[in-house]
Design a protein around this motif. Sequence first.
Motif, PDB file in Angstrom:
ATOM      1  N   VAL A 163     -14.305 -46.215 -45.804  1.00  0.00           N
ATOM      2  CA  VAL A 163     -13.755 -45.122 -45.012  1.00  0.00           C
ATOM      3  C   VAL A 163     -13.514 -45.620 -43.594  1.00  0.00           C
ATOM      4  O   VAL A 163     -14.411 -46.189 -42.974  1.00  0.00           O
ATOM      5  N   PHE A 164     -12.305 -45.430 -43.077  1.00  0.00           N
ATOM      6  CA  PHE A 164     -11.957 -45.778 -41.703  1.00  0.00           C
ATOM      7  C   PHE A 164     -11.612 -44.489 -40.955  1.00  0.00           C
ATOM      8  O   PHE A 164     -10.998 -43.593 -41.536  1.00  0.00           O
ATOM      9  N   THR A 165     -11.993 -44.307 -39.685  1.00  0.00           N
ATOM     10  CA  THR A 165     -12.671 -45.291 -38.878  1.00  0.00           C
ATOM     11  C   THR A 165     -14.179 -45.047 -38.791  1.00  0.00           C
ATOM     12  O   THR A 165     -14.958 -45.992 -38.844  1.00  0.00           O
ATOM     13  N   PHE A 166     -14.583 -43.762 -38.613  1.00  0.00           N
ATOM     14  CA  PHE A 166     -16.033 -43.563 -38.490  1.00  0.00           C
ATOM     15  C   PHE A 166     -16.585 -42.434 -39.344  1.00  0.00           C
ATOM     16  O   PHE A 166     -17.750 -42.097 -39.250  1.00  0.00           O
ATOM     17  N   SER A 167     -15.795 -41.838 -40.214  1.00  0.00           N
ATOM     18  CA  SER A 167     -16.224 -40.654 -40.965  1.00  0.00           C
ATOM     19  C   SER A 167     -16.846 -41.011 -42.304  1.00  0.00           C
ATOM     20  O   SER A 167     -16.538 -40.400 -43.334  1.00  0.00           O
ATOM     21  N   CYS A 168     -17.746 -42.004 -42.302  1.00  0.00           N
ATOM     22  CA  CYS A 168     -18.351 -42.439 -43.564  1.00  0.00           C
ATOM     23  C   CYS A 168     -19.297 -41.393 -44.144  1.00  0.00           C
ATOM     24  O   CYS A 168     -19.656 -41.461 -45.321  1.00  0.00           O
ATOM     25  N   GLY A 169     -19.688 -40.398 -43.326  1.00  0.00           N
ATOM     26  CA  GLY A 169     -20.529 -39.331 -43.872  1.00  0.00           C
ATOM     27  C   GLY A 169     -19.857 -38.602 -45.009  1.00  0.00           C
ATOM     28  O   GLY A 169     -20.525 -38.105 -45.922  1.00  0.00           O
ATOM     29  N   ALA A 170     -18.521 -38.518 -44.976  1.00  0.00           N
ATOM     30  CA  ALA A 170     -17.801 -37.838 -46.057  1.00  0.00           C
ATOM     31  C   ALA A 170     -17.959 -38.586 -47.376  1.00  0.00           C
ATOM     32  O   ALA A 170     -18.090 -37.972 -48.446  1.00  0.00           O
ATOM     33  N   ALA A 171     -17.933 -39.921 -47.340  1.00  0.00           N
ATOM     34  CA  ALA A 171     -18.111 -40.708 -48.564  1.00  0.00           C
ATOM     35  C   ALA A 171     -19.500 -40.503 -49.146  1.00  0.00           C
ATOM     36  O   ALA A 171     -19.679 -40.461 -50.372  1.00  0.00           O
ATOM     37  N   ILE A 172     -20.506 -40.379 -48.263  1.00  0.00           N
ATOM     38  CA  ILE A 172     -21.874 -40.164 -48.730  1.00  0.00           C
ATOM     39  C   ILE A 172     -22.016 -38.766 -49.308  1.00  0.00           C
ATOM     40  O   ILE A 172     -22.679 -38.568 -50.335  1.00  0.00           O
ATOM     41  N   LEU A 173     -21.397 -37.784 -48.669  1.00  0.00           N
ATOM     42  CA  LEU A 173     -21.455 -36.409 -49.165  1.00  0.00           C
ATOM     43  C   LEU A 173     -20.914 -36.327 -50.587  1.00  0.00           C
ATOM     44  O   LEU A 173     -21.499 -35.675 -51.462  1.00  0.00           O
ATOM     45  N   TYR A 174     -19.780 -36.993 -50.852  1.00  0.00           N
ATOM     46  CA  TYR A 174     -19.153 -36.930 -52.177  1.00  0.00           C
ATOM     47  C   TYR A 174     -19.732 -37.963 -53.148  1.00  0.00           C
ATOM     48  O   TYR A 174     -19.235 -38.089 -54.258  1.00  0.00           O
ATOM     49  N   GLU A 175     -20.747 -38.684 -52.713  1.00  0.00           N
ATOM     50  CA  GLU A 175     -21.419 -39.687 -53.557  1.00  0.00           C
ATOM     51  C   GLU A 175     -20.419 -40.686 -54.138  1.00  0.00           C
ATOM     52  O   GLU A 175     -20.492 -41.065 -55.319  1.00  0.00           O
ATOM     53  N   LEU A 176     -19.472 -41.104 -53.270  1.00  0.00           N
ATOM     54  CA  LEU A 176     -18.519 -42.128 -53.677  1.00  0.00           C
ATOM     55  C   LEU A 176     -19.211 -43.488 -53.738  1.00  0.00           C
ATOM     56  O   LEU A 176     -20.294 -43.683 -53.184  1.00  0.00           O
ATOM     57  N   ASN A 177     -18.574 -44.420 -54.413  1.00  0.00           N
ATOM     58  CA  ASN A 177     -19.099 -45.789 -54.483  1.00  0.00           C
ATOM     59  C   ASN A 177     -18.701 -46.494 -53.195  1.00  0.00           C
ATOM     60  O   ASN A 177     -17.812 -47.345 -53.175  1.00  0.00           O
ATOM     61  N   TRP A 178     -19.392 -46.116 -52.127  1.00  0.00           N
ATOM     62  CA  TRP A 178     -19.036 -46.605 -50.797  1.00  0.00           C
ATOM     63  C   TRP A 178     -19.416 -48.077 -50.650  1.00  0.00           C
ATOM     64  O   TRP A 178     -20.557 -48.461 -50.910  1.00  0.00           O
ATOM     65  N   ARG A 179     -18.450 -48.889 -50.240  1.00  0.00           N
ATOM     66  CA  ARG A 179     -18.688 -50.306 -49.976  1.00  0.00           C
ATOM     67  C   ARG A 179     -18.407 -50.554 -48.490  1.00  0.00           C
ATOM     68  O   ARG A 179     -17.282 -50.876 -48.096  1.00  0.00           O
ATOM     69  N   PRO A 180     -19.418 -50.361 -47.649  1.00  0.00           N
ATOM     70  CA  PRO A 180     -19.164 -50.365 -46.199  1.00  0.00           C
ATOM     71  C   PRO A 180     -18.837 -51.751 -45.661  1.00  0.00           C
ATOM     72  O   PRO A 180     -19.303 -52.771 -46.180  1.00  0.00           O
ATOM     73  N   ARG A 181     -18.030 -51.769 -44.605  1.00  0.00           N
ATOM     74  CA  ARG A 181     -17.831 -53.011 -43.877  1.00  0.00           C
ATOM     75  C   ARG A 181     -19.057 -53.273 -43.000  1.00  0.00           C
ATOM     76  O   ARG A 181     -19.971 -52.445 -42.943  1.00  0.00           O
ATOM     77  N   PHE A 182     -19.038 -54.372 -42.280  1.00  0.00           N
ATOM     78  CA  PHE A 182     -20.252 -54.882 -41.655  1.00  0.00           C
ATOM     79  C   PHE A 182     -20.840 -53.911 -40.626  1.00  0.00           C
ATOM     80  O   PHE A 182     -22.054 -53.704 -40.576  1.00  0.00           O
ATOM     81  N   THR A 183     -20.000 -53.295 -39.785  1.00  0.00           N
ATOM     82  CA  THR A 183     -20.520 -52.408 -38.738  1.00  0.00           C
ATOM     83  C   THR A 183     -20.568 -50.940 -39.168  1.00  0.00           C
ATOM     84  O   THR A 183     -20.867 -50.070 -38.341  1.00  0.00           O
ATOM     85  N   LEU A 184     -20.272 -50.647 -40.417  1.00  0.00           N
ATOM     86  CA  LEU A 184     -20.318 -49.300 -40.978  1.00  0.00           C
ATOM     87  C   LEU A 184     -19.239 -48.390 -40.390  1.00  0.00           C
ATOM     88  O   LEU A 184     -18.629 -47.604 -41.115  1.00  0.00           O
ATOM     89  N   GLN A 185     -19.015 -48.442 -39.084  1.00  0.00           N
ATOM     90  CA  GLN A 185     -17.987 -47.654 -38.416  1.00  0.00           C
ATOM     91  C   GLN A 185     -17.151 -48.568 -37.526  1.00  0.00           C
ATOM     92  O   GLN A 185     -17.619 -49.622 -37.086  1.00  0.00           O
ATOM     93  N   SER A 186     -15.937 -48.137 -37.241  1.00  0.00           N
ATOM     94  CA  SER A 186     -15.010 -49.008 -36.515  1.00  0.00           C
ATOM     95  C   SER A 186     -15.291 -49.090 -35.027  1.00  0.00           C
ATOM     96  O   SER A 186     -15.143 -50.142 -34.408  1.00  0.00           O
ATOM     97  N   TYR A 187     -15.711 -47.985 -34.406  1.00  0.00           N
ATOM     98  CA  TYR A 187     -15.792 -47.977 -32.943  1.00  0.00           C
ATOM     99  C   TYR A 187     -16.901 -48.883 -32.417  1.00  0.00           C
ATOM    100  O   TYR A 187     -16.922 -49.225 -31.239  1.00  0.00           O
ATOM    101  N   VAL A 188     -17.852 -49.301 -33.289  1.00  0.00           N
ATOM    102  CA  VAL A 188     -18.939 -50.169 -32.829  1.00  0.00           C
ATOM    103  C   VAL A 188     -18.633 -51.648 -33.051  1.00  0.00           C
ATOM    104  O   VAL A 188     -19.510 -52.487 -32.826  1.00  0.00           O
ATOM    105  N   ALA A 189     -17.423 -51.978 -33.463  1.00  0.00           N
ATOM    106  CA  ALA A 189     -17.032 -53.395 -33.541  1.00  0.00           C
ATOM    107  C   ALA A 189     -16.693 -53.864 -32.132  1.00  0.00           C
ATOM    108  O   ALA A 189     -15.544 -54.122 -31.790  1.00  0.00           O
ATOM    109  N   TYR A 190     -17.744 -53.975 -31.302  1.00  0.00           N
ATOM    110  CA  TYR A 190     -17.566 -54.185 -29.871  1.00  0.00           C
ATOM    111  C   TYR A 190     -17.070 -55.577 -29.515  1.00  0.00           C
ATOM    112  O   TYR A 190     -16.535 -55.782 -28.429  1.00  0.00           O
ATOM    113  N   SER A 191     -17.312 -56.560 -30.362  1.00  0.00           N
ATOM    114  CA  SER A 191     -16.991 -57.947 -30.012  1.00  0.00           C
ATOM    115  C   SER A 191     -15.990 -58.512 -31.011  1.00  0.00           C
ATOM    116  O   SER A 191     -15.842 -57.993 -32.130  1.00  0.00           O
ATOM    117  N   PRO A 192     -15.294 -59.601 -30.655  1.00  0.00           N
ATOM    118  CA  PRO A 192     -14.375 -60.233 -31.615  1.00  0.00           C
ATOM    119  C   PRO A 192     -15.063 -60.657 -32.897  1.00  0.00           C
ATOM    120  O   PRO A 192     -14.485 -60.533 -33.983  1.00  0.00           O
TER     121      PRO A 192
END
Length: 609
Positions: free
Chosen positions: A379-408
């Motif tokens: 889920v992009f960018t930060f609403s991964c709570g929706a995937a958890i609510l629907y019990e989807l087979n969530w495969r998160p990226r490294f920072t879980l949310q986009s806005y915290v990818a603070y560095s290159p």
Amino acid sequence: MLLALLVFTLNTQPPSGHATWGVDPSWQQALQYCHAEGLQAGVDFALSHGPLGFTRSPYFHPATYWANLAWTLLYGAVLTGAVLGLCSTLTLPWRFPLIAVALLQAPASGDLRLLLVAILPTLWALRSTRGGAWPSLAVCAWLGVLALVKHTLLFLSLPALALLVYKTWRTQKPFALALPLTWLLSHVLAWVALGQSLGAYPAYLGWVKEFAGFYGPGAGRAGPTWELVLGLACLASLGAYALICLRELPEPDERPALAFLIVLAPLSFKMGFVRHDVLHTFQFFGLWLALSPFLLPAERSARRALSAKLTLGLVLLGALTQLSFMRRVHPVARGNTALQLLSGPETLRARELVRMRALKEETPLQRIAEIVGQDPVDVFTFSCGAAILYELNWRPRFTLQSYVAYSPRLAEKNAASLSGDSPPQHVVMAWLCLDQRLATTEDGPALLELLARYELVYRHPSGLCLLTRRAVPRAAPEQLLGSFEPALGEWVELGSLGAGAKSMRVELDLSLAGRLYALALRGPGVFLEVRIKGGDVGRFRLPLPLARSRFLIDPLVRSGKDFQGLFAGELPLGEVEAVRLVPNEVGAWAHADRAKLEVYAAPAVAPAR
């Protein structure tokens, strides 16, 4: 007893509610998901929290309900004991600020409550004159565990440990040597008990350092100037008073506690005012309201008593400015306190499961959930709570949310999750951004990977859409179209570089004065102004660490509907005529004379025929 009951009840909130699209609710529930799935911190995910971070989430997750409830009760018990213990060392008038925070402000802020759960027991151990070294040993073990909740608590525990060792060394040297070992042992045992591999710990520490180094410039945000001035005045007055007391105190036993509070001053300011919004300033003033009585020994002299009262009045003024926020989020206002436990924890759990099922019918993700089934999804960018609510087979990226990818490095790790060996088959896009940023700077490299490897299969009127992985990726050109070194305020013309899709990266260093400013306050920032055909100019906040990675600049994307159009091939290419960098309110003096700006070709979706 009544005070203990009130403090415990208000600071013990059973898990309830569910995250959907919100920023903070989503990452808090994501940490619960990571714990439930046994993901390794530093290897499978990285955030500003550690593997124990799930315990600070107030939200309901079926797999972590009992663990969250147990930790909530433990946090409430520790905070209650620390407040009562410290109140017994204060004269009556100086107890009220601490009690006010424990009853009013700590229950309204999870971050403030967590800080107090670490700081108040430490202060109690530093001031304790009974029990020998045992209070210090217990607190060191507690701090070793708490260091796995949040990176801030890891950094906080180090000066606390040093001062506890200093205090104990004067009278019981063998116990003093045991304190660091106690901290380390509890830290390692907690890490292993949480299902984390010891081999993953070095990587975890490396990412802790990465987050600490880039949080300020990546997430810093200015707020109302008067709050900043008031915060500085509080710090200056409290710090000066503490230094005076530290120099004049005749009793050496009182010095470690004062030294600890002086160490907390710059740390709390950086936490509270680097990101200057209501949540963080509330936390800042609440913390200093709680700690100010220990800096104000009014019995020293008439002159000192007057300055103590004036200083405390200043802190109270700052805390009172946060009352409107407190009224909105206090657990009594929300009806969410430990009194709910009287109906039974199992009853609460069953009630939350019913609410969880009802909430699924109220969000626009139902149709997408039917399409993806149990295929891997992100889920992009930060609403991964929706995937958890629907019990989807969530495969998160490294920072879980986009806005915290603070560095290159963090941004590239996220992009690699889409191009690696096991990428998600689907991506749900609710592309939102924070702080008036240009939307495409959120996870910029990952967005370029999405353009090359995924295609639009479903769009919702709200702007939500679903992408599915292509069998054959689109062409992903990366050739350099132009390199520029503009001064701040100087337009860079992009129209002559062709009409295709373009990405861009920006490097702009701070001047020496700017680095000193960033050390004391927040990092100086810049805005990116974008001129499109027709002469309209858009202005976006541009966090410089994010801009060092490539991000899409043409076509210009400003909303969820624009993202749908981007993947449908409906946005016009070559619309952006020119860009320029403009300093924020700090001024151009904080930056180098010239920036480096590189423009590249980018993947593009062909218009539908």
